[in-house]
Write an enzyme that holds these catalytic residues in place. Structure first.
Site, PDB file in Angstrom:
ATOM      1  N   ASN A  13      44.388  36.460  27.157  1.00  0.00           N
ATOM      2  CA  ASN A  13      43.832  36.106  28.469  1.00  0.00           C
ATOM      3  C   ASN A  13      42.617  36.998  28.721  1.00  0.00           C
ATOM      4  O   ASN A  13      42.761  38.175  29.008  1.00  0.00           O
ATOM      5  CB  ASN A  13      44.907  36.337  29.550  1.00  0.00           C
ATOM      6  CG  ASN A  13      44.367  36.095  30.953  1.00  0.00           C
ATOM      7  OD1 ASN A  13      43.291  35.514  31.118  1.00  0.00           O
ATOM      8  ND2 ASN A  13      45.107  36.546  31.953  1.00  0.00           N
ATOM      9  N   LYS A  15      40.595  36.872  31.104  1.00  0.00           N
ATOM     10  CA  LYS A  15      40.331  37.044  32.550  1.00  0.00           C
ATOM     11  C   LYS A  15      38.841  36.807  32.845  1.00  0.00           C
ATOM     12  O   LYS A  15      38.241  35.952  32.209  1.00  0.00           O
ATOM     13  CB  LYS A  15      40.780  38.429  33.013  1.00  0.00           C
ATOM     14  CG  LYS A  15      42.189  38.761  32.564  1.00  0.00           C
ATOM     15  CD  LYS A  15      42.747  39.926  33.301  1.00  0.00           C
ATOM     16  CE  LYS A  15      44.072  40.330  32.665  1.00  0.00           C
ATOM     17  NZ  LYS A  15      44.851  41.196  33.532  1.00  0.00           N
ATOM     18  N   HIS A 106      49.387  32.790  37.208  1.00  0.00           N
ATOM     19  CA  HIS A 106      49.146  34.203  36.858  1.00  0.00           C
ATOM     20  C   HIS A 106      49.204  35.039  38.140  1.00  0.00           C
ATOM     21  O   HIS A 106      48.740  34.602  39.204  1.00  0.00           O
ATOM     22  CB  HIS A 106      47.783  34.342  36.173  1.00  0.00           C
ATOM     23  CG  HIS A 106      47.604  35.695  35.529  1.00  0.00           C
ATOM     24  ND1 HIS A 106      47.302  36.810  36.253  1.00  0.00           N
ATOM     25  CD2 HIS A 106      47.739  36.096  34.242  1.00  0.00           C
ATOM     26  CE1 HIS A 106      47.237  37.852  35.432  1.00  0.00           C
ATOM     27  NE2 HIS A 106      47.502  37.446  34.214  1.00  0.00           N
ATOM     28  N   GLU A 108      47.497  37.396  39.185  1.00  0.00           N
ATOM     29  CA  GLU A 108      46.207  37.649  39.847  1.00  0.00           C
ATOM     30  C   GLU A 108      45.803  36.447  40.706  1.00  0.00           C
ATOM     31  O   GLU A 108      45.191  36.608  41.762  1.00  0.00           O
ATOM     32  CB  GLU A 108      45.140  37.984  38.794  1.00  0.00           C
ATOM     33  CG  GLU A 108      45.386  39.373  38.206  1.00  0.00           C
ATOM     34  CD  GLU A 108      44.849  39.586  36.802  1.00  0.00           C
ATOM     35  OE1 GLU A 108      44.050  38.770  36.315  1.00  0.00           O
ATOM     36  OE2 GLU A 108      45.259  40.596  36.193  1.00  0.00           O
ATOM     37  N   GLU A 178      55.574  38.365  33.071  1.00  0.00           N
ATOM     38  CA  GLU A 178      54.619  39.464  33.182  1.00  0.00           C
ATOM     39  C   GLU A 178      54.953  40.300  34.417  1.00  0.00           C
ATOM     40  O   GLU A 178      54.538  39.947  35.529  1.00  0.00           O
ATOM     41  CB  GLU A 178      53.205  38.913  33.341  1.00  0.00           C
ATOM     42  CG  GLU A 178      52.748  38.020  32.223  1.00  0.00           C
ATOM     43  CD  GLU A 178      51.236  37.975  32.138  1.00  0.00           C
ATOM     44  OE1 GLU A 178      50.702  38.433  31.138  1.00  0.00           O
ATOM     45  OE2 GLU A 178      50.601  37.526  33.107  1.00  0.00           O
ATOM     46  N   GLY A 184      47.665  45.404  33.090  1.00  0.00           N
ATOM     47  CA  GLY A 184      46.425  46.180  33.164  1.00  0.00           C
ATOM     48  C   GLY A 184      46.627  47.633  33.550  1.00  0.00           C
ATOM     49  O   GLY A 184      45.660  48.332  33.858  1.00  0.00           O
ATOM     50  N   SER A 222      50.296  44.926  29.404  1.00  0.00           N
ATOM     51  CA  SER A 222      49.869  46.045  28.559  1.00  0.00           C
ATOM     52  C   SER A 222      50.414  45.965  27.129  1.00  0.00           C
ATOM     53  O   SER A 222      50.759  46.991  26.543  1.00  0.00           O
ATOM     54  CB  SER A 222      50.235  47.381  29.213  1.00  0.00           C
ATOM     55  OG  SER A 222      49.573  47.512  30.461  1.00  0.00           O
ATOM     56  N   GLY A 244      43.960  42.895  28.403  1.00  0.00           N
ATOM     57  CA  GLY A 244      42.955  43.862  27.932  1.00  0.00           C
ATOM     58  C   GLY A 244      42.788  43.908  26.420  1.00  0.00           C
ATOM     59  O   GLY A 244      41.662  43.862  25.908  1.00  0.00           O
TER      60      GLY A 244
HETATM   61  C1  PEP Z   1      47.478  39.512  31.639  1.00  0.00           C
HETATM   62  O1  PEP Z   1      46.455  39.485  32.270  1.00  0.00           O
HETATM   63  O2  PEP Z   1      48.109  38.459  31.533  1.00  0.00           O
HETATM   64  C2  PEP Z   1      47.917  40.770  31.032  1.00  0.00           C
HETATM   65  C3  PEP Z   1      49.123  40.827  30.542  1.00  0.00           C
HETATM   66  O3  PEP Z   1      47.036  41.822  31.032  1.00  0.00           O
HETATM   67  P1  PEP Z   1      47.172  43.224  30.244  1.00  0.00           P
HETATM   68  O4  PEP Z   1      47.586  42.893  28.826  1.00  0.00           O
HETATM   69  O5  PEP Z   1      45.804  43.815  30.316  1.00  0.00           O
HETATM   70  O6  PEP Z   1      48.198  44.021  30.939  1.00  0.00           O
END
Ligand code: PEP
Length: 263
Positions: A13, A15, A106, A108, A178, A184, A222, A244
């Site tokens: 992803n 983003k 998601h 966000e 998640e 993040g 993460s 990320g």
């Molecule tokens: C995500 O945005 O779905 C995500 C899991 O981000 P990160 O891996 O950066 O924590």
């Protein structure tokens, strides 16, 4: 417990990243790594979710890849078809542009863009009706976890969409668990905690659909090369949604390798 025939998924992803020149470079570096032929189609589904205006650039670049890498939209409109809805992209328009996968729910989008359950239901309904595969994201906040509400919150999020999924459409859904506090932040859920939640999601899915034991449940939060192998070793973790670390081709590739070779 997961059906052992589930092929894992590793989904990047991106983003709201990166600039176009960097997107091109990133996908080309990833393609180069794929040329090593170490991750077969049968071992792992691969996918990347770029910003909407880069979907085609990335899709075109991936035409010369030596294996399928799906291109995923990060969101879809709650409105169906075509019409006077400025700024929106519907599931029908994604399908018309040969984009067959979409992230919905998601955290966000839930937090910053008002994706309430009733809106998410409309998005899921239209995406499924167009034949898209939906990567449906669920997860609890730190506060909810600390209050002992994590299971209830996550299972409710799964139930939230049940009324708009027909019996045959469950095979179009991939779940991504998640925990919001792990996204993040560099903090990953321990493999034990992640496995425990995945097992509960699996049980919840089995109550909703006969396809429950074969639906992939991805972990996100993460994920990085350093923790991918131990997450991949958990029986109910069928892949990763990677934020990320997917912006670095080598890291994303190592995560894909971990899932392809550990599962
Ligand atoms: C995500 O945005 O779905 C995500 C899991 O981000 P990160 O891996 O950066 O924590």
């Amino acid at each position: 417990m997961s059906d052992s025939t589930i092929t894992p998924w590793v989904v990047g992803n991106w983003k709201m990243n990166p600039m176009q020149v960097n997107a091109k470079q990133l996908i080309n570096e990833f393609k180069e790594l794929l040329n090593k032929n170490e991750i077969s189609q049968a071992q792992c589904h691969l996918a990347v979710a770029p910003i909407s205006i880069a979907l085609h650039l990335v899709k075109d670049e991936l035409k010369q890849a030596n294996r399928t890498v799906h291109v995923v939209a990060q969101d879809v409109s709650r409105m169906a078809g075509t019409g006077a809805y400025t700024g929106e992209v519907s599931a029908a328009l994604l399908k018309d542009s040969a984009i067959e996968h979409v992230l919905i729910g998601h955290s966000e989008r839930r937090e910053f863009f008002g994706d309430q359950p009733h809106i998410i239901r409309e998005k899921v309904k239209h995406a499924l009706a167009e034949g898209l595969t939906v990567i449906y994201c669920v997860g609890e906040s730190l506060e909810q976890r600390e209050n002992g509400q994590a299971d209830q919150v996550v299972l409710q999020q799964i139930c939230d969409i049940a009324s708009c999924v027909t019996a045959e459409q469950w095979h179009q859904i991939v779940i991504a668990y998640e925990p919001i506090w792990a996204i993040g932040t560099g903090k990953t859920a321990s493999p034990e905690d992640a496995q425990s939640m995945h097992a509960k999601i699996r049980e919840g899915l089995k109550q909703l659909t006969t396809l429950g034991s074969t639906m992939p449940i991805l972990y996100g939060g993460s994920v990085k090369p350093e923790n991918a192998v131990e997450l991949a070793a958990c029986p109910d973790i069928n892949g990763a949604l990677v934020g990320g670390a997917s912006l670095n081709a080598a890291s994303f590739y190592q995560i894909a390798q971990a899932f392809a070779h550990t599962k």
